[in-house]
Design an enzyme around this catalytic site. Structure first.
Site, PDB file in Angstrom:
ATOM      1  N   ARG A  28      31.971  36.494  -4.898  1.00  0.00           N
ATOM      2  CA  ARG A  28      32.071  36.069  -6.304  1.00  0.00           C
ATOM      3  C   ARG A  28      31.162  36.880  -7.228  1.00  0.00           C
ATOM      4  O   ARG A  28      30.048  37.233  -6.876  1.00  0.00           O
ATOM      5  CB  ARG A  28      31.673  34.594  -6.415  1.00  0.00           C
ATOM      6  CG  ARG A  28      31.494  34.144  -7.863  1.00  0.00           C
ATOM      7  CD  ARG A  28      31.341  32.671  -8.044  1.00  0.00           C
ATOM      8  NE  ARG A  28      30.263  32.099  -7.268  1.00  0.00           N
ATOM      9  CZ  ARG A  28      30.042  30.805  -7.155  1.00  0.00           C
ATOM     10  NH1 ARG A  28      30.856  29.952  -7.746  1.00  0.00           N
ATOM     11  NH2 ARG A  28      29.043  30.352  -6.441  1.00  0.00           N
TER      12      ARG A  28
ATOM     13  N   ARG B 151      26.686  14.343  -7.813  1.00  0.00           N
ATOM     14  CA  ARG B 151      26.548  14.916  -6.471  1.00  0.00           C
ATOM     15  C   ARG B 151      25.888  13.950  -5.504  1.00  0.00           C
ATOM     16  O   ARG B 151      25.734  14.283  -4.327  1.00  0.00           O
ATOM     17  CB  ARG B 151      25.676  16.164  -6.551  1.00  0.00           C
ATOM     18  CG  ARG B 151      26.437  17.481  -6.577  1.00  0.00           C
ATOM     19  CD  ARG B 151      25.400  18.563  -6.773  1.00  0.00           C
ATOM     20  NE  ARG B 151      25.807  19.820  -6.244  1.00  0.00           N
ATOM     21  CZ  ARG B 151      26.375  20.784  -6.959  1.00  0.00           C
ATOM     22  NH1 ARG B 151      26.667  20.602  -8.220  1.00  0.00           N
ATOM     23  NH2 ARG B 151      26.664  21.942  -6.398  1.00  0.00           N
TER      24      ARG B 151
ATOM     25  N   LYS C 202      35.934  24.684  -8.493  1.00  0.00           N
ATOM     26  CA  LYS C 202      35.760  23.701  -9.575  1.00  0.00           C
ATOM     27  C   LYS C 202      35.593  24.408 -10.928  1.00  0.00           C
ATOM     28  O   LYS C 202      36.249  24.054 -11.903  1.00  0.00           O
ATOM     29  CB  LYS C 202      34.510  22.824  -9.304  1.00  0.00           C
ATOM     30  CG  LYS C 202      34.538  22.114  -7.953  1.00  0.00           C
ATOM     31  CD  LYS C 202      33.297  21.273  -7.732  1.00  0.00           C
ATOM     32  CE  LYS C 202      31.995  22.042  -7.628  1.00  0.00           C
ATOM     33  NZ  LYS C 202      31.884  22.919  -6.428  1.00  0.00           N
TER      34      LYS C 202
ATOM     35  N   ARG D 265      23.570  24.627   0.905  1.00  0.00           N
ATOM     36  CA  ARG D 265      24.455  24.001  -0.092  1.00  0.00           C
ATOM     37  C   ARG D 265      25.558  23.202   0.589  1.00  0.00           C
ATOM     38  O   ARG D 265      25.896  22.102   0.151  1.00  0.00           O
ATOM     39  CB  ARG D 265      25.054  25.087  -1.000  1.00  0.00           C
ATOM     40  CG  ARG D 265      24.028  25.660  -1.967  1.00  0.00           C
ATOM     41  CD  ARG D 265      24.441  27.006  -2.519  1.00  0.00           C
ATOM     42  NE  ARG D 265      25.606  26.966  -3.389  1.00  0.00           N
ATOM     43  CZ  ARG D 265      26.263  28.049  -3.797  1.00  0.00           C
ATOM     44  NH1 ARG D 265      25.865  29.262  -3.390  1.00  0.00           N
ATOM     45  NH2 ARG D 265      27.305  27.942  -4.579  1.00  0.00           N
TER      46      ARG D 265
ATOM     47  N   ARG E 145      25.271  35.497  -8.247  1.00  0.00           N
ATOM     48  CA  ARG E 145      24.296  34.408  -8.323  1.00  0.00           C
ATOM     49  C   ARG E 145      23.256  34.519  -7.208  1.00  0.00           C
ATOM     50  O   ARG E 145      23.576  34.913  -6.089  1.00  0.00           O
ATOM     51  CB  ARG E 145      25.017  33.060  -8.222  1.00  0.00           C
ATOM     52  CG  ARG E 145      25.425  32.537  -9.575  1.00  0.00           C
ATOM     53  CD  ARG E 145      26.325  31.354  -9.529  1.00  0.00           C
ATOM     54  NE  ARG E 145      25.933  30.313  -8.606  1.00  0.00           N
ATOM     55  CZ  ARG E 145      26.608  29.179  -8.457  1.00  0.00           C
ATOM     56  NH1 ARG E 145      27.678  28.953  -9.191  1.00  0.00           N
ATOM     57  NH2 ARG E 145      26.219  28.268  -7.598  1.00  0.00           N
TER      58      ARG E 145
HETATM   59  P1  AP5 Z   1      34.313  28.834  -8.356  1.00  0.00           P
HETATM   60  O1  AP5 Z   1      35.347  28.339  -9.302  1.00  0.00           O
HETATM   61  O2  AP5 Z   1      33.141  29.563  -8.920  1.00  0.00           O
HETATM   62  O3  AP5 Z   1      33.839  27.639  -7.375  1.00  0.00           O
HETATM   63  P2  AP5 Z   1      32.943  26.373  -7.642  1.00  0.00           P
HETATM   64  O4  AP5 Z   1      33.544  25.234  -6.915  1.00  0.00           O
HETATM   65  O5  AP5 Z   1      32.697  26.201  -9.119  1.00  0.00           O
HETATM   66  O6  AP5 Z   1      31.645  26.836  -6.865  1.00  0.00           O
HETATM   67  P3  AP5 Z   1      30.108  26.781  -7.220  1.00  0.00           P
HETATM   68  O7  AP5 Z   1      29.425  27.688  -6.231  1.00  0.00           O
HETATM   69  O8  AP5 Z   1      29.839  27.076  -8.669  1.00  0.00           O
HETATM   70  O9  AP5 Z   1      29.789  25.320  -6.897  1.00  0.00           O
HETATM   71  P4  AP5 Z   1      28.452  24.730  -6.561  1.00  0.00           P
HETATM   72  O10 AP5 Z   1      28.797  23.298  -6.618  1.00  0.00           O
HETATM   73  O11 AP5 Z   1      27.796  25.228  -5.346  1.00  0.00           O
HETATM   74  O12 AP5 Z   1      27.490  25.306  -7.724  1.00  0.00           O
HETATM   75  P5  AP5 Z   1      26.875  24.670  -9.051  1.00  0.00           P
HETATM   76  O13 AP5 Z   1      26.783  25.738 -10.043  1.00  0.00           O
HETATM   77  O14 AP5 Z   1      27.539  23.399  -9.398  1.00  0.00           O
HETATM   78  O15 AP5 Z   1      35.069  29.752  -7.274  1.00  0.00           O
HETATM   79  C1  AP5 Z   1      34.332  30.407  -6.248  1.00  0.00           C
HETATM   80  C2  AP5 Z   1      34.974  31.791  -5.961  1.00  0.00           C
HETATM   81  O16 AP5 Z   1      36.280  31.575  -5.408  1.00  0.00           O
HETATM   82  C3  AP5 Z   1      35.186  32.650  -7.219  1.00  0.00           C
HETATM   83  O17 AP5 Z   1      34.979  33.993  -6.895  1.00  0.00           O
HETATM   84  C4  AP5 Z   1      36.661  32.397  -7.610  1.00  0.00           C
HETATM   85  O18 AP5 Z   1      37.236  33.507  -8.270  1.00  0.00           O
HETATM   86  C5  AP5 Z   1      37.295  32.160  -6.239  1.00  0.00           C
HETATM   87  N1  AP5 Z   1      38.404  31.205  -6.277  1.00  0.00           N
HETATM   88  C6  AP5 Z   1      38.461  30.045  -6.981  1.00  0.00           C
HETATM   89  N2  AP5 Z   1      39.612  29.402  -6.737  1.00  0.00           N
HETATM   90  C7  AP5 Z   1      40.304  30.178  -5.831  1.00  0.00           C
HETATM   91  C8  AP5 Z   1      41.579  30.038  -5.178  1.00  0.00           C
HETATM   92  N3  AP5 Z   1      42.368  28.981  -5.404  1.00  0.00           N
HETATM   93  N4  AP5 Z   1      41.951  30.994  -4.311  1.00  0.00           N
HETATM   94  C9  AP5 Z   1      41.129  32.083  -4.054  1.00  0.00           C
HETATM   95  N5  AP5 Z   1      39.933  32.278  -4.662  1.00  0.00           N
HETATM   96  C10 AP5 Z   1      39.514  31.319  -5.533  1.00  0.00           C
HETATM   97  O19 AP5 Z   1      25.399  24.261  -8.523  1.00  0.00           O
HETATM   98  C11 AP5 Z   1      24.450  25.241  -8.209  1.00  0.00           C
HETATM   99  C12 AP5 Z   1      23.133  24.565  -7.844  1.00  0.00           C
HETATM  100  O20 AP5 Z   1      22.631  23.827  -8.972  1.00  0.00           O
HETATM  101  C13 AP5 Z   1      23.192  23.531  -6.707  1.00  0.00           C
HETATM  102  O21 AP5 Z   1      23.108  24.136  -5.434  1.00  0.00           O
HETATM  103  C14 AP5 Z   1      21.973  22.672  -7.030  1.00  0.00           C
HETATM  104  O22 AP5 Z   1      20.766  23.310  -6.664  1.00  0.00           O
HETATM  105  C15 AP5 Z   1      22.012  22.596  -8.550  1.00  0.00           C
HETATM  106  N6  AP5 Z   1      22.815  21.474  -9.057  1.00  0.00           N
HETATM  107  C16 AP5 Z   1      23.938  21.562  -9.830  1.00  0.00           C
HETATM  108  N7  AP5 Z   1      24.411  20.350 -10.114  1.00  0.00           N
HETATM  109  C17 AP5 Z   1      23.580  19.464  -9.508  1.00  0.00           C
HETATM  110  C18 AP5 Z   1      23.584  18.046  -9.437  1.00  0.00           C
HETATM  111  N8  AP5 Z   1      24.533  17.306 -10.034  1.00  0.00           N
HETATM  112  N9  AP5 Z   1      22.586  17.448  -8.721  1.00  0.00           N
HETATM  113  C19 AP5 Z   1      21.612  18.166  -8.133  1.00  0.00           C
HETATM  114  N10 AP5 Z   1      21.571  19.524  -8.150  1.00  0.00           N
HETATM  115  C20 AP5 Z   1      22.552  20.174  -8.848  1.00  0.00           C
END
Ligand code: AP5
Length: 215
Positions: free
Chosen positions: A126, A87, A13, A172, A161
């Site tokens: 990552r 979410r 994402k 997660r 991270r």
């Molecule tokens: P990346 O693009 O970083 O993936 P992502 O989907 O953004 O993954 P996240 O881990 O950031 O998502 P998340 O939802 O767990 O974390 P968030 O920060 O929102 O890609 C991942 C890896 O794959 C990278 O190395 C990239 O290079 C590689 N890649 C990408 N595309 C590829 C492809 N096509 N092919 C091969 N490789 C690829 O949330 C973190 C925490 O915050 C949550 O756990 C929670 O505690 C809290 N939080 C955040 N939002 C909320 C909410 N709305 N409600 C409650 N808690 C929340």
């Protein structure tokens, strides 16, 4: 045009949102990034959420809805990309109300499908540039050999991270399947849902997303 990128941790994402920001001048609203900023700057809210995030659990609806409300009321944009929000069903309802209140609508919800094994492999490989947030991957997008970020040029400042470990990732993923995946049906019923194959190469996924946005 306002869109949601919906998918499990590691679906890509953030990677795709950053490309759309670059190409289309949209604004990325990542609740994960906002919460990490609060945590790093040691605000009261940051201290409250730090442990929850490290465990991989969800932060309360009240906190994240408040963060998004503030952005929608203060930031002017040629379209928002909601990344990691909503979410929960309560967050999805709140987003609908918040958009209506500022005279905006939701154009598309793009579900990015990636199988669990690939998610684990991606997340444990990552790293992120401390200067600009550019995302790298040991296997698919390695840090350049000279140690300089390809986006901002900052040298030798790459971070892993705190929640990118197998234990937190299990939580997660569980939270995603329990609390977030019901949004797929929610947005399908609203006629907003499109699906893309998130397992393809980064550019191929971007092309699929753009064809949804331009449809
Ligand atoms: P990346 O693009 O970083 O993936 P992502 O989907 O953004 O993954 P996240 O881990 O950031 O998502 P998340 O939802 O767990 O974390 P968030 O920060 O929102 O890609 C991942 C890896 O794959 C990278 O190395 C990239 O290079 C590689 N890649 C990408 N595309 C590829 C492809 N096509 N092919 C091969 N490789 C690829 O949330 C973190 C925490 O915050 C949550 O756990 C929670 O505690 C809290 N939080 C955040 N939002 C909320 C909410 N709305 N409600 C409650 N808690 C929340």
């Amino acid at each position: 045009m306002n869109i949601i990128l919906l998918g499990p941790p590691g679906a890509g994402k953030g990677t795709q949102a950053r490309m759309l920001v670059e190409e289309r001048g949209m604004v990325q609203l990542s609740t994960g990034d906002m919460l990490r900023e609060a945590k790093d700057s040691g605000t009261e809210m940051g201290n409250i959420v730090a442990d929850v995030m490290a465990r991989g659990a969800l932060v309360t609806d009240e906190i994240v809805i408040g963060l998004i409300k503030e952005k929608l009321e203060t930031v002017k944009a040629n379209g928002f990309i909601f990344d990691g929000f909503p979410r929960t069903l309560a967050q999805a309802d709140a987003l609908g109300d918040l958009l209506e209140a500022v005279g905006e609508t939701l154009a598309h919800v793009v579900e990015m499908r990636v199988d669990d094994e690939a998610l684990v492999a991606r997340i444990t490989a990552r790293s992120t540039c401390g200067g600009c947030g550019e995302v790298y991957n040991d296997n698919t997008k390695p840090i350049p050999s000279d140690g300089a970020c390809t986006n901002c040029g900052k040298k030798d400042d790459f971070k892993r991270r705190a929640d990118d470990n197998e234990e937190s990732l299990k939580t997660r993923l569980m939270e995603y399947y329990k609390q977030t995946s019901p949004l797929i049906g929610y947005y399908y019923a609203k006629g907003k849902l499109s699906r893309v194959d998130g397992l393809g190469a980064i550019d191929a996924v971007q092309a699929e997303i753009k064809s949804v946005l331009d449809s």
